[in-house]
Design a protein around this motif. Structure first.
Motif, PDB file in Angstrom:
ATOM      1  N   TRP A 144      -6.895  74.496   4.800  1.00 44.35           N
ATOM      2  CA  TRP A 144      -7.467  75.889   5.473  1.00 44.35           C
ATOM      3  C   TRP A 144      -7.928  76.720   4.148  1.00 44.35           C
ATOM      4  CZ3 TRP A 144      -6.010  76.841  10.597  1.00 44.35           C
ATOM      5  CH2 TRP A 144      -5.279  76.037  11.071  1.00 44.35           C
ATOM      6  N   ARG A 166     -11.107  76.081   8.956  1.00 46.42           N
ATOM      7  CA  ARG A 166     -10.202  74.678   8.801  1.00 46.42           C
ATOM      8  C   ARG A 166     -11.277  73.524   8.683  1.00 46.42           C
ATOM      9  NH1 ARG A 166      -5.637  72.087   7.831  1.00 46.42           N
ATOM     10  NH2 ARG A 166      -4.990  70.671   9.344  1.00 46.42           N
ATOM     11  N   THR A 206     -11.112  69.218   8.371  1.00 44.11           N
ATOM     12  CA  THR A 206     -10.178  68.133   8.691  1.00 44.11           C
ATOM     13  C   THR A 206     -10.980  66.572   7.949  1.00 44.11           C
ATOM     14  OG1 THR A 206     -11.000  67.563  10.748  1.00 44.11           O
ATOM     15  CG2 THR A 206      -9.021  68.787  10.602  1.00 44.11           C
ATOM     16  N   VAL A 254     -11.561  79.546  12.582  1.00 44.81           N
ATOM     17  CA  VAL A 254     -10.401  79.530  13.363  1.00 44.81           C
ATOM     18  C   VAL A 254     -10.209  81.118  13.664  1.00 44.81           C
ATOM     19  CG1 VAL A 254      -7.898  79.274  13.744  1.00 44.81           C
ATOM     20  CG2 VAL A 254      -9.343  77.564  12.328  1.00 44.81           C
TER      21      VAL A 254
END
Length: 597
Positions: A457, A466, A468, A477
């Motif tokens: 984050w 965000r 991944t 976000v």
């Protein structure tokens, strides 16, 4: 010499913090400032000029005063007859008006004693009177009260010295003397004046050093083994030494300028600003230099004194070491902390380029992000310590500044480094030895990175993001400025993002609910105890803040957990691994500790 200095400044240990509702200032002694002495009491006004520190045990421990009321101090004086009476000269923000503040409780609290149309640049005590130098002239008071402008006093007064029954003033760039009720001026360059007995020394940055042995009646120029005409410091100390510092070095004369000795003071403490002494210890001098406050008996050997007034940007624990990153380097000490004096990572930090913005520790390795310059470019230097912050080795450098370093909790060797001033952040796969850049045009400046098993984050000036895939791609976000973000180590679906004045909470790792109006002040760092209690810092740039807020329901609601000791603002927070202690790195009060029971 070193052993004697250590004995003079030895710190008396205190007990480990037990359950308490109060904060303890535990150091580090990372700030210097203007000096004042009265009997065995010492006062320091740090360069930020917004509170006074007092020591009643000759520098062994310090008490932090409360913030000044809408004013920045530039000079201070202590009443020799009443050591708890202190004056601070300065100016009020925004309007250019001047103020003299007065304290009768040893600098703990102040009230306005005098307001002037322009900045007050100096204050002094002498006999039954007090004096203040301003653009209007010299004001005289009684014990710091009932002020009036001295008739005939020179305009543009910068510095005032009481010399016997006379007054010697630097005003308009030259020396003025009040003797037997009459003012006279002398064509001697001066912006600062110091005295001992009948001897007066005047100096001006571009005007040299001049000496009088008859309380300012006659003067002669001081010359020595220097060629530079830029005078960085010039004055006389309590033991009668004339001291001159130029671009050529620092020089001492014990015979009123007849002979001179060169010292290593510039290399050890950088540029002198002020020298002071306890009345009964004239041979032991305290020096306010660029690197802080130091005690010395010969200006060759120095013991760092400092006051616990550092601006602490980051905190970390590694083994038994706690480390604080400040605006002038990092400090470390052993846990539990028993002294305000911590180990320092250098003897004379440069004026710029040594700001420690981020710290991270894991498995005996400590990384720090040092914000400096490579040429004219803002540069992050990543440095590594394997001994708990005692020594450091530079591993990498890259463009930008940083406030965030974090180890990946799953992938060994992966480290994330946040950056601002560039629209990028950095990733290391070898434990911080080297980094690759991740550029993303939406990024405006990352304040905090939080990592979990699923990714990272980013709390950015442009929103909460965000990633991944280790930063290859990022997705916004939340919009708006974000100052911090935290992932619950017990449940990665629980995420808390901190905006300017609001908090955003998620319990599913996807959707966030805003808790508005958490604080009118700017919110800063966030930390979590092992039991899940949240602590949140706040900073006020005008007046006082709430300091620390607390949430016992995952961030849904907040209560004030601060107090006057941390009301200047909190930049960093750390909860001990056993959950018993909260550490707060403050804006100008070093590290404060509070027991959590």
């Amino acid at each position: 010499m070193i052993a004697l200095l250590a004995a003079v400044l030895a710190v008396v240990p205190s007990a480990h913090a037990g359950p308490s509702t109060r904060w303890d200032n535990i150091g580090p002694n990372g700030a210097g400032g203007y000096l004042a002495f009265a009997k065995d009491v010492a006062y320091v006004l740090p360069g930020a000029g917004q509170q006074v520190f007092r020591s009643g045990d000759r520098g062994r421990s310090w008490r932090q005063g409360r913030p000044f009321p809408e004013m920045r101090g530039a000079a201070l004086a202590a009443d020799p007859a009443r050591p708890d009476t202190v004056l601070v000269a300065g100016y009020e923000g925004g309007g250019g008006a001047g103020t003299v503040l007065r304290s009768v409780d040893g600098g703990l609290s102040f009230s306005v004693a005098l307001r002037t149309p322009s900045e007050v640049q100096d204050v002094a005590f002498g006999g039954a009177f007090s004096y203040a130098a301003s653009a209007e002239g010299v004001y005289r008071g009684v014990g710091g009260l009932t002020w009036s402008l001295l008739p005939g006093s020179p305009a543009s007064a910068e510095d005032v010295q009481v010399v016997g029954s006379d007054l010697v003033v630097a005003a308009g760039g030259v020396v003025h003397v009040l003797r037997a009720g009459k003012w006279s001026s002398v064509d001697v360059p001066a912006d600062k004046i110091s005295s001992r007995g009948d001897v007066v020394v005047a100096r001006k940055f571009s005007g040299g050093v001049h000496l009088s042995v008859d309380r300012g009646a006659s003067w002669r120029a001081v010359s020595g083994p220097w060629t530079s005409s830029w005078i960085l410091y010039g004055g006389i100390t309590a033991n009668g030494w004339i001291q001159v510092q130029t671009l050529d070095g620092h020089f001492i004369s014990a015979d009123l300028g007849a002979t001179w000795k060169r010292t290593d003071a510039v290399e050890r403490v950088d540029v002198y600003t002020e020298i002071g002494s306890f009345p009964d210890m004239p041979d032991w001098q305290w020096v306010y230099g660029s690197g802080g406050v130091y005690a010395t008996a010969d200006h060759e050997h120095f013991k760092r004194v400092g006051v616990p007034g550092a601006h602490v940007l980051a905190l970390a624990v590694s083994g038994r070491s706690i480390i604080a990153g400040t605006m002038q380097g990092s400090y470390r000490t052993d846990l539990p902390v028993v002294a305000q004096e911590w180990d320092f990572d250098g003897s004379a930090p440069p004026a710029i380029g040594n700001r420690i913005g981020a710290l991270a520790a894991r498995d005996g390795v400590v990384l720090r992000g040092r914000n400096g310059y490579r040429g004219s470019q803002d540069t992050i230097f990543v440095e590594r310590s394997l001994d708990g912050g005692r020594s450091w080795v530079t591993n990498a450098e890259m463009p930008g500044n940083t406030r965030s370093l974090v180890f990946d909790p799953v992938v060994p060797g992966r480290v994330y480094l946040g950056a601002y001033l560039v629209n990028a952040f950095y990733v290391s796969l070898d434990g911080g030895l080297s980094f690759v850049q991740r550029v993303h045009s939406p990024l405006r400046g990352i304040k905090t990175i939080a990592a979990d098993a699923g990714g990272i984050w980013l709390a950015d000036a442009g929103g909460l993001y965000r990633s991944t895939d280790a930063g290859l791609t990022v997705k916004q976000v939340l919009p708006g400025r974000m100052n911090s973000v935290l992932v619950d180590p017990r449940d990665s679906r629980h995420v808390v993002a901190v905006g300017q004045n609001s908090v955003f909470v998620s319990f599913d790792g996807t959707s966030f609910v805003e808790v508005p109006g958490v604080s009118a002040e700017q919110l800063s760092a966030i930390a979590m105890s092992p039991s899940g209690v949240l602590y949140l810092g706040s900073i006020s740039f005008e007046g006082s803040s709430k300091g620390v807020l607390r949430s016992s329901d995952g961030g849904r609601s907040w209560t004030v957990f601060g107090g006057p000791d941390v009301e200047r603002g909190v930049e960093s927070l750390l909860v001990s691994s056993d959950g018993r202690t909260l550490y707060a790195g403050t804006v100008s009060g070093s590290v404060h500790r509070r027991s959590l029971g």
